[in-house]
Design a protein around this motif. Structure first.
Motif, PDB file in Angstrom:
ATOM      1  N   THR A 155       0.847  -1.197   0.000  1.00 21.99           N
ATOM      2  CA  THR A 155       0.000   0.000   0.000  1.00 21.99           C
ATOM      3  C   THR A 155       0.878   1.241   0.000  1.00 21.99           C
ATOM      4  OG1 THR A 155      -1.655  -1.198   1.300  1.00 21.99           O
ATOM      5  CG2 THR A 155      -1.882   1.191   1.150  1.00 21.99           C
ATOM      6  N   GLN A 156       0.602   2.140  -0.908  1.00 24.90           N
ATOM      7  CA  GLN A 156       1.318   3.416  -0.937  1.00 24.90           C
ATOM      8  C   GLN A 156       0.694   4.335   0.097  1.00 24.90           C
ATOM      9  OE1 GLN A 156       1.733   5.058  -4.852  1.00 24.90           O
ATOM     10  NE2 GLN A 156       2.370   7.069  -4.110  1.00 24.90           N
ATOM     11  N   THR A 157       1.494   4.757   1.077  1.00 22.47           N
ATOM     12  CA  THR A 157       0.951   5.535   2.189  1.00 22.47           C
ATOM     13  C   THR A 157       0.813   7.014   1.868  1.00 22.47           C
ATOM     14  OG1 THR A 157       3.192   5.789   3.101  1.00 22.47           O
ATOM     15  CG2 THR A 157       1.900   3.906   3.860  1.00 22.47           C
ATOM     16  N   SER A 158       1.455   7.492   0.806  1.00 24.85           N
ATOM     17  CA  SER A 158       1.323   8.887   0.408  1.00 24.85           C
ATOM     18  C   SER A 158       1.641   9.017  -1.069  1.00 24.85           C
ATOM     19  CB  SER A 158       2.262   9.789   1.235  1.00 24.85           C
ATOM     20  OG  SER A 158       3.601   9.608   0.845  1.00 24.85           O
ATOM     21  N   GLY A 159       1.252  10.150  -1.642  1.00 24.98           N
ATOM     22  CA  GLY A 159       1.553  10.406  -3.035  1.00 24.98           C
ATOM     23  C   GLY A 159       2.878  11.109  -3.238  1.00 24.98           C
ATOM     24  N   GLN A 160       3.627  11.320  -2.170  1.00 24.12           N
ATOM     25  CA  GLN A 160       4.906  11.997  -2.258  1.00 24.12           C
ATOM     26  C   GLN A 160       5.914  11.148  -3.028  1.00 24.12           C
ATOM     27  OE1 GLN A 160       6.270  14.934  -1.357  1.00 24.12           O
ATOM     28  NE2 GLN A 160       8.245  14.223  -2.082  1.00 24.12           N
ATOM     29  N   PRO A 161       6.588  11.683  -4.059  1.00 23.75           N
ATOM     30  CA  PRO A 161       7.645  10.917  -4.727  1.00 23.75           C
ATOM     31  C   PRO A 161       8.720  10.484  -3.739  1.00 23.75           C
ATOM     32  CG  PRO A 161       7.081  12.868  -6.004  1.00 23.75           C
ATOM     33  CD  PRO A 161       6.363  12.996  -4.698  1.00 23.75           C
ATOM     34  N   GLY A 162       9.050   9.188  -3.756  1.00 27.66           N
ATOM     35  CA  GLY A 162      10.002   8.657  -2.795  1.00 27.66           C
ATOM     36  C   GLY A 162       9.415   8.448  -1.424  1.00 27.66           C
ATOM     37  N   GLY A 163       8.087   8.552  -1.307  1.00 22.99           N
ATOM     38  CA  GLY A 163       7.421   8.424  -0.015  1.00 22.99           C
ATOM     39  C   GLY A 163       7.292   6.989   0.453  1.00 22.99           C
ATOM     40  N   GLY A 164       6.630   6.837   1.588  1.00 20.02           N
ATOM     41  CA  GLY A 164       6.549   5.546   2.243  1.00 20.02           C
ATOM     42  C   GLY A 164       5.641   4.551   1.537  1.00 20.02           C
ATOM     43  N   VAL A 165       5.966   3.268   1.727  1.00 15.81           N
ATOM     44  CA  VAL A 165       5.179   2.153   1.205  1.00 15.81           C
ATOM     45  C   VAL A 165       5.012   1.145   2.323  1.00 15.81           C
ATOM     46  CG1 VAL A 165       5.053   0.307  -0.498  1.00 15.81           C
ATOM     47  CG2 VAL A 165       6.074   2.493  -1.121  1.00 15.81           C
ATOM     48  N   SER A 166       3.780   0.746   2.584  1.00 13.49           N
ATOM     49  CA  SER A 166       3.491  -0.253   3.612  1.00 13.49           C
ATOM     50  C   SER A 166       3.395  -1.629   2.964  1.00 13.49           C
ATOM     51  CB  SER A 166       2.185   0.088   4.336  1.00 13.49           C
ATOM     52  OG  SER A 166       1.816  -0.953   5.220  1.00 13.49           O
ATOM     53  N   VAL A 167       4.163  -2.597   3.501  1.00 13.13           N
ATOM     54  CA  VAL A 167       4.173  -3.961   2.982  1.00 13.13           C
ATOM     55  C   VAL A 167       3.793  -4.919   4.106  1.00 13.13           C
ATOM     56  CG1 VAL A 167       5.551  -5.770   1.908  1.00 13.13           C
ATOM     57  CG2 VAL A 167       5.964  -3.373   1.322  1.00 13.13           C
ATOM     58  N   GLN A 168       2.805  -5.753   3.843  1.00 10.72           N
ATOM     59  CA  GLN A 168       2.401  -6.785   4.795  1.00 10.72           C
ATOM     60  C   GLN A 168       2.461  -8.132   4.099  1.00 10.72           C
ATOM     61  OE1 GLN A 168      -1.365  -5.970   6.649  1.00 10.72           O
ATOM     62  NE2 GLN A 168      -0.694  -4.037   7.541  1.00 10.72           N
ATOM     63  N   ILE A 169       3.303  -9.021   4.618  1.00 11.04           N
ATOM     64  CA  ILE A 169       3.457 -10.352   4.049  1.00 11.04           C
ATOM     65  C   ILE A 169       2.717 -11.398   4.864  1.00 11.04           C
ATOM     66  CG2 ILE A 169       5.161 -12.158   3.537  1.00 11.04           C
ATOM     67  CD1 ILE A 169       7.134  -9.975   2.842  1.00 11.04           C
ATOM     68  N   ARG A 170       2.737 -11.238   6.177  1.00  9.64           N
ATOM     69  CA  ARG A 170       2.074 -12.193   7.057  1.00  9.64           C
ATOM     70  C   ARG A 170       0.930 -11.552   7.821  1.00  9.64           C
ATOM     71  NH1 ARG A 170       6.245 -15.316  10.640  1.00  9.64           N
ATOM     72  NH2 ARG A 170       4.437 -16.708  10.777  1.00  9.64           N
ATOM     73  N   GLY A 171       0.323 -10.518   7.225  1.00  2.28           N
ATOM     74  CA  GLY A 171      -0.803  -9.848   7.869  1.00  2.28           C
ATOM     75  C   GLY A 171      -0.337  -8.845   8.904  1.00  2.28           C
TER      76      GLY A 171
END
Length: 410
Positions: A155-171
């Motif tokens: 999930t992209q947490t913001s539209g900022q270039p180079g911004g944060g990305v949330s990754v969930q592999i095991r929930g």
């Protein structure tokens, strides 16, 4: 009589020659099948050494123009099957029949936390990012997992270039702590702590620490998704582990590679809002419904224009933004030494005015096998990133700002 026979012979030779030239230009047709005899749709048939190619239809059939000269080679490939090459020495009288063998994916070597294993020997759940995905120019490596690893929620947490990305592999395994996986690059764990980078503002989006890595340097991405990750990395692997291996030189082979990418980004659809006249009429109607009156406000000697279109703040704030990436790599190696040197320039302008992300990065991988028991491996990465970040809730404030335009009273 003899003259007539000679003329007839010459005419026949000309007709035969013309027929051969015409037939040499006929398309090469054929069918691609699997080992059971079923046609393979979507297989790629490439004329080696040229830009000519064809795709098989739903029945596995194809048609491709021949080369200018015989012989030439056809390369046939499709995902899940071994690539096959066929030599074409002359115009075939019958359609070419190609039978592809199933690729043995269990013999692929997969990088795990404690070394390398064949895929068939792994008891845990391991996923790998396809090679087509790894070549995409993105700001950070997590975006390569999106849509390519089953069960991974990116999930992209913001539209900022180079911004944060949330990754969930095991929930989501924790209420208060993060759920992002552990990233291991060439054997070194990387801390993906967004609190370490604030881009110089206290109320804006955080910059992703992993955005300092050039994705063009990546050779393999393997994801450990089950409990075996915790057995290797302890509690740090409780949310899964993403193992990244960067490129290295090849034995007795040298190459220089350059690739570039340029694209444009824009807002596909903005939210319809009232213009200045419509906004002022709505405000007057609201005042009348509540039994009040409203007058045109003034600000520091300026009155607000409430009769025209006013200002479209979305149009003023958003723009068509460019994104570009340039990669240069030098790969070389001998019997005992492998060397890889690469450099990258990445620039992504934000679709919001005065926002962007820029990265300069360089990497050196040196692998020297001194003897059967001693090996030296060095991986050095240097990166410089800079970002212009928009304050928090700037888009929401744009939508709430009245469209009225100011002018000098008087």
């Amino acid at each position: 009589m003899i003259k007539h026979l000679i003329r007839l012979f010459l005419l026949t030779g000309l007709v035969s020659t013309g027929f051969y030239r015409a037939s040499a230009q006929d398309a090469i047709t054929g069918v691609v099948k699997d080992e059971s005899g079923q046609g393979l749709p979507g297989a790629t048939v490439v004329e080696k050494g040229s830009a000519k190619y064809a795709l098989t239809d739903i029945d596995g059939k194809f048609s491709i123009p021949p080369a200018k000269e015989f012989p030439f080679t056809l390369q046939i490939s499709i995902t899940g099957f071994q690539q096959q090459e066929i030599e074409i020495y002359e115009q075939p009288a019958e359609p070419v029949e190609v039978v592809l063998k199933t690729a043995n994916l269990l013999d692929e070597v997969v990088v795990v936390g404690y070394g390398e294993q064949k895929r068939k020997d792994i008891t845990g759940s391991v996923a790998s990012v396809p090679i087509e995905i790894k070549s995409q120019p993105v700001a950070s490596v997590e975006r390569l997992l999106q849509g390519s690893v089953a069960g991974a929620v990116v999930t992209q947490t913001s539209g900022q270039p180079g911004g944060g990305v949330s990754v969930q592999i095991r929930g989501n395994n924790s209420i208060t702590a993060g759920s992002d996986p552990l990233y291991v690059i060439d054997g070194f764990p990387v801390n993906n702590d967004y609190g370490l980078t604030d881009a110089g503002v206290t109320d804006g989006s955080k910059i992703n620490p992993l955005s300092s890595i050039n994705t063009a340097d990546i050779e393999n991405i393997d994801v450990l998704k089950d409990a075996s990750a915790t057995a290797i990395y302890g509690s740090r692997g409780a949310n899964g582990v993403v193992i990244i291996t960067t490129k290295s030189g090849s034995k007795n082979k040298s190459s220089i590679n350059y690739d570039a990418y340029y694209g444009q980004q824009k807002v596909l659809r903005t939210i319809p809002l009232l213009n200045a006249a419509q906004w002022w009429q709505l405000r007057k109607d609201a005042a009348a419904n509540s039994g009040k009156t409203v007058s045109i406000p003034t600000i520091a000697g300026y009155s607000l224009d409430t009769t025209g279109a006013g200002t479209d703040w979305q149009d003023a704030a958003f723009r068509s933004a460019s994104i570009q990436s340039h990669n240069l790599s030098i790969l070389s190696g001998s019997d005992k030494t492998k060397l890889a040197i690469s450099g990258n320039y990445f620039k992504q302008n934000g679709i919001l005015q005065n926002t962007d992300f820029r990265r300069f990065s360089a990497r050196i991988n040196l692998d020297h096998q001194y003897n059967d028991r001693f090996r030296i491996f060095t991986s050095l990465n240097a990166s410089n990133t800079k970002a212009n970040v928009a304050p928090t809730a700037i888009v929401g404030n744009l939508l709430l700002t009245p469209p009225r335009a100011a002018y000098l009273s008087g």
